[in-house]
Design an enzyme around this catalytic site. Structure first.
Site, PDB file in Angstrom:
ATOM      1  N   HIS A  17       0.909  -1.202  -0.013  1.00  0.00           N
ATOM      2  CA  HIS A  17      -0.060   0.186  -0.124  1.00  0.00           C
ATOM      3  C   HIS A  17       0.851   1.338   0.104  1.00  0.00           C
ATOM      4  CE1 HIS A  17      -3.001  -2.753   2.289  1.00  0.00           C
ATOM      5  NE2 HIS A  17      -3.515  -2.421   1.075  1.00  0.00           N
ATOM      6  N   LYS A  41     -18.168  -6.713   7.383  1.00  0.00           N
ATOM      7  CA  LYS A  41     -16.983  -7.313   7.094  1.00  0.00           C
ATOM      8  C   LYS A  41     -16.202  -7.523   8.348  1.00  0.00           C
ATOM      9  CE  LYS A  41     -13.243  -7.378   3.475  1.00  0.00           C
ATOM     10  NZ  LYS A  41     -12.437  -6.603   2.546  1.00  0.00           N
ATOM     11  N   ARG A  90      -2.058  -6.273  -8.451  1.00  0.00           N
ATOM     12  CA  ARG A  90      -0.981  -7.108  -8.397  1.00  0.00           C
ATOM     13  C   ARG A  90      -0.949  -8.125  -9.239  1.00  0.00           C
ATOM     14  NH1 ARG A  90      -2.737  -7.909  -2.118  1.00  0.00           N
ATOM     15  NH2 ARG A  90      -4.904  -7.162  -3.428  1.00  0.00           N
ATOM     16  N   SER A 128      -2.694  -7.699   2.991  1.00  0.00           N
ATOM     17  CA  SER A 128      -3.001  -7.688   4.359  1.00  0.00           C
ATOM     18  C   SER A 128      -3.203  -9.265   4.926  1.00  0.00           C
ATOM     19  CB  SER A 128      -4.270  -6.690   4.310  1.00  0.00           C
ATOM     20  OG  SER A 128      -3.936  -5.545   3.871  1.00  0.00           O
TER      21      SER A 128
HETATM   22  P1  ADP Z   1      -9.951  -3.557  -0.453  1.00  0.00           P
HETATM   23  O1  ADP Z   1     -10.352  -4.212   0.392  1.00  0.00           O
HETATM   24  O2  ADP Z   1     -10.589  -2.151  -0.915  1.00  0.00           O
HETATM   25  O3  ADP Z   1      -9.207  -4.318  -1.741  1.00  0.00           O
HETATM   26  P2  ADP Z   1      -6.894  -3.199   0.349  1.00  0.00           P
HETATM   27  O4  ADP Z   1      -6.605  -2.598   1.698  1.00  0.00           O
HETATM   28  O5  ADP Z   1      -6.957  -4.800   0.415  1.00  0.00           O
HETATM   29  O6  ADP Z   1      -8.519  -2.961   0.262  1.00  0.00           O
HETATM   30  O7  ADP Z   1      -6.157  -2.838  -0.906  1.00  0.00           O
HETATM   31  C1  ADP Z   1      -6.366  -1.391  -1.140  1.00  0.00           C
HETATM   32  C2  ADP Z   1      -5.789  -1.213  -2.419  1.00  0.00           C
HETATM   33  O8  ADP Z   1      -4.354  -1.237  -2.439  1.00  0.00           O
HETATM   34  C3  ADP Z   1      -6.510  -2.358  -3.794  1.00  0.00           C
HETATM   35  O9  ADP Z   1      -6.591  -1.473  -4.820  1.00  0.00           O
HETATM   36  C4  ADP Z   1      -5.374  -3.336  -3.810  1.00  0.00           C
HETATM   37  O10 ADP Z   1      -5.450  -3.895  -5.076  1.00  0.00           O
HETATM   38  C5  ADP Z   1      -4.054  -2.453  -3.359  1.00  0.00           C
HETATM   39  N1  ADP Z   1      -2.952  -3.366  -2.842  1.00  0.00           N
HETATM   40  C6  ADP Z   1      -2.854  -3.957  -2.023  1.00  0.00           C
HETATM   41  N2  ADP Z   1      -1.694  -4.621  -1.748  1.00  0.00           N
HETATM   42  C7  ADP Z   1      -1.006  -4.247  -2.847  1.00  0.00           C
HETATM   43  C8  ADP Z   1       0.214  -4.293  -3.150  1.00  0.00           C
HETATM   44  N3  ADP Z   1       1.142  -5.454  -2.396  1.00  0.00           N
HETATM   45  N4  ADP Z   1       0.951  -3.854  -4.096  1.00  0.00           N
HETATM   46  C9  ADP Z   1       0.054  -2.891  -4.834  1.00  0.00           C
HETATM   47  N5  ADP Z   1      -1.329  -2.531  -4.532  1.00  0.00           N
HETATM   48  C10 ADP Z   1      -1.686  -3.381  -3.656  1.00  0.00           C
END
Ligand code: ADP
Length: 157
Positions: A17, A41, A90, A128
């Site tokens: 992130h 959730k 990703r 995450s």
């Molecule tokens: P959500 O539940 O809205 O998908 P996340 O916190 O899982 O929220 O992810 C937020 C955004 O960050 C999403 O667009 C996800 O694809 C992106 N993201 C998560 N991990 C990575 C990573 N390792 N590299 C690039 N983008 C990421």
């Protein structure tokens, strides 16, 4: 002023992130780093814990502010005058979900565009849920998350 919203569950923030946040903050005048929660959730960290670590991270970027929303992100963006929503990609599996989300958002607010940043190869494996799984089994995740998140894991052990 070009304003973009970077929304997510951030449960917790990872270095993946952070990579997206940093690159987006270079590309836009202002970024709203948005904790977007779906109250039904199940999450590992509370809203307060997640907001705390997001604010800690945002201290490093003068054009990033942190906020919270439990409604539709497109409506939030519209209210704030943000014309862009940032997401990270990703893998192909992210693409399918994001493609559908982008179409739904465009249906709701045609004048807001989603902008995608490709994950860096160093952090593309980080999610995450993977980090939570590792930490649940006692693995050291301190090189995968920012220091404020490492501290949260230590407290919750
Ligand atoms: P959500 O539940 O809205 O998908 P996340 O916190 O899982 O929220 O992810 C937020 C955004 O960050 C999403 O667009 C996800 O694809 C992106 N993201 C998560 N991990 C990575 C990573 N390792 N590299 C690039 N983008 C990421």
């Amino acid at each position: 002023m070009k304003i973009a919203v970077y929304p997510g569950s951030f449960d917790p923030i990872t270095n993946g992130h952070l990579d997206i946040l940093k690159r987006a903050s270079d590309a836009f005048d202002k970024i709203i780093f948005l904790l977007s929660v779906n109250p039904s959730k199940k999450s590992r960290f509370s809203i307060e814990e997640r907001l705390f670590s997001m604010k800690e991270v945002a201290k490093g970027y003068p054009n990033v502010e942190v906020d919270y929303c439990d409604g539709l992100v497109v409506n939030y963006a519209q209210e704030k005058g943000a014309k862009f929503i940032i997401r990270g990609l990703r893998a192909v599996t992210d693409f399918e979900f994001e493609f559908q989300l982008a179409a739904a958002n465009r249906f709701l607010q045609p004048d807001i565009d989603m902008v995608f940043f490709m994950a860096d190869k160093e952090t593309s494996f980080i999610s995450s849920s993977t980090v939570n799984e590792m930490a649940n089994h006692g693995a050291d995740v301190s090189t995968l998350v920012p220091p404020s998140v490492s501290e949260l894991y230590k407290k919750k052990r």
